[in-house]
Design a protein around this motif. Structure first.
Motif, short mmCIF file in Angstrom:
data_model
loop_
_atom_site.label_atom_id
_atom_site.label_comp_id
_atom_site.label_asym_id
_atom_site.label_seq_id
_atom_site.Cartn_x
_atom_site.Cartn_y
_atom_site.Cartn_z
N ARG A 52 -68.96 -36.49 5.62
CA ARG A 52 -70.01 -35.60 6.15
C ARG A 52 -69.75 -35.22 7.60
N ARG A 75 -59.79 -34.68 0.10
CA ARG A 75 -60.33 -33.34 0.30
C ARG A 75 -59.94 -32.46 -0.86
N HIS A 117 -70.37 -25.70 0.18
CA HIS A 117 -69.29 -26.67 0.34
C HIS A 117 -69.93 -28.05 0.38
N ARG A 144 -64.72 -25.71 -0.47
CA ARG A 144 -64.18 -26.93 0.12
C ARG A 144 -65.09 -28.10 -0.20
N TYR A 179 -69.61 -32.20 1.34
CA TYR A 179 -68.96 -33.30 2.06
C TYR A 179 -69.82 -34.54 1.88
N ARG A 182 -68.15 -31.77 8.57
CA ARG A 182 -68.92 -30.51 8.59
C ARG A 182 -70.39 -30.83 8.81
N THR A 183 -70.76 -31.22 9.99
CA THR A 183 -72.14 -31.55 10.30
C THR A 183 -73.03 -30.32 10.31
N ASP A 184 -72.43 -29.13 10.27
CA ASP A 184 -73.20 -27.89 10.26
C ASP A 184 -73.74 -27.54 8.88
N LEU A 185 -73.28 -28.24 7.85
CA LEU A 185 -73.71 -27.92 6.48
C LEU A 185 -74.88 -28.79 6.04
#
Length: 123
Positions: A115, A92, A108, A10, A110, A118-121
């Motif tokens: 961003r 996307r 992935h 993604r 972003y 997906r703040t977890d990446l």
């Protein structure tokens, strides 16, 4: 290394303005980052699905892939859902590819205002 498997990657980016050259540049930027971070080449690809929010009218995001030389990969564009509070001018990508990387090692991507999706990446 394990045998290549079909995986999905993604990515997303946003536009500052809805202008064709800007859309092409930002889409190619996120594609290049996905390819670099995941050691992909065009021959690894199965297909790419692009979505764009309803405020993008300047070009199809798939044009960016064609202009970057991806001539043998099936590409499709679709409209992103219109959700209250959603990100504006967002493109996307969903890339289907063969890779020997396990799912937990896929990166992935972003970029820009995307961003926040997906703040977890890691960046």
């Amino acid at each position: 290394m394990s045998a290549p498997r079909v995986r999905a990657l993604r990515g997303a980016t946003t536009l500052d303005v809805d202008e064709r050259d800007h859309l092409i540049a930002r889409t190619q930027e996120v594609m290049a980052a996905i390819f670099e971070r995941n050691a992909l080449q065009e021959d690894d690809l199965i297909s790419i699905v692009f979505t764009a929010t309803s405020d993008i009218h300047s070009a199809f995001p798939a044009e960016a892939a064609r202009e970057a030389g991806f001539t043998h990969v099936p590409l499709m564009c679709a409209r992103e859902l219109e959700i209250d509070g959603g990100i504006e001018r967002c493109v996307r990508l969903l890339i289907h590819a063969y890779t020997d990387r396990p799912a937990e090692r896929l990166r992935h991507v972003y970029l820009h205002d995307a961003r926040q999706l997906r703040t977890d990446l890691p960046e």
